[in-house]
Design an enzyme around this catalytic site. Sequence first.
Site, short mmCIF file in Angstrom:
data_model
loop_
_atom_site.label_atom_id
_atom_site.label_comp_id
_atom_site.label_asym_id
_atom_site.label_seq_id
_atom_site.Cartn_x
_atom_site.Cartn_y
_atom_site.Cartn_z
CG HIS A 195 -9.13 0.13 1.23
ND1 HIS A 195 -8.82 -1.16 0.54
CD2 HIS A 195 -7.23 0.88 1.24
CE1 HIS A 195 -7.04 -1.01 0.20
NE2 HIS A 195 -6.52 0.45 0.53
ZN LIG Z 1 -2.93 2.01 -1.95
#
Ligand SMILES: [Zn+2]
Length: 375
Positions: free
Chosen positions: A133
């Site tokens: 992320h």
């Molecule tokens: Zn995850």
Amino acid sequence: MKHVLMYSDEVSRVEYDPSHPFKPGRGKYLMDLLNRYTLLHEANQCIATPRPLDEELLYLFHTRYYIDMLKRADEGRFTLEMLESGLGTGDNPLFPGMYRFSLVTAGGTYDAALKLLSGEASFAFNPIGGFHHGGKDHAGGFCYVNDIAVAAQTLIRHGKRVAYVDIDVHHGNGVESAFYKSNKVLTISLHESGKTLYPWSGFENETGEGEGLGFNVNVPLLKGTDDEVYVYAFEEVVPPLVAAFKPDILIAQVGGDTHREDPLAHFNLTSNGYQRVIRDIKALCPAILAVGGGGYNAWKTSALWTLAWAEFCGLTPHDHYAGVVGGMMYGPEVHAGRLCDEPFVVEGQEKQECMDHARGIVSWIKGNVFPVHGI
Ligand SMILES: [Zn+2]
């Protein structure tokens, strides 16, 4: 060629915050299980200690503005603008040593990539890596520095074709953003739909831009998805695309948060589906760099990673303690139970909806993405 485990005791001792779900200690639990199941004793296996990444390499993906801010945050000099870059939030708290933690975890993935590049290793695993992320100018979803993007950029610069397969339950949005306009990396992420789970993205129609069109593949699946649905979607989509792309090196993010006992997501996988998919991944490419990613049932995740390590190394874990109960058990087993789960299937309407949805996504990808690759 070698099978390398990147292991750092230093990293395993880090805590974001005692109440934070991301536990670097999973690296230590994994090590305990690998020893327990005698999975680290082969002549071609070795354990390597990650070196902290050279800061300059961060700029293969991240902006200087963001890294400067990360360093200031690490020194405890908090300013409000940091919040806009995701620093100092509930997900990405500031903690002492966070910059060093980021450099060592990214260094582990980078070192693993170098071992594959040199041909020294055919498989390398950095369990406390896979921060998919991480954005170029922001932290997100427990990720400060995107080790995958840095390693993949490095491999591309050495002229390698890279496939990225992400089986973490969350969409690999940071890696997607890094290569969205590139045809040098084939990026495939299977995950719980962004309609019900962070990072709220990763829909099938995000297929890349410009030269990268058709080289970014998302397989969003419904909450409730079980082994059968997941394996179906994976096997329909991933092997044909990777075979057509012909990568030199495959990076696999093998997060354990698809498991039905994961507290942050809503899939129903067991070790059986996970293991099957790992076996499929292994068959895709002779050179594999695996990174651990998420998994918030820490013990269960370490059990899944143990199975993954065994599978990638071509070993069968022997459970010498199967059937032993009570005081005879010790170590992580007390919490994790056995390495392998009993089969579990979802039934009825929920199953039907999950399977129908998966069939729709598979069909869409076959109609819109496969032709770009001549399949
Ligand atoms: Zn995850």
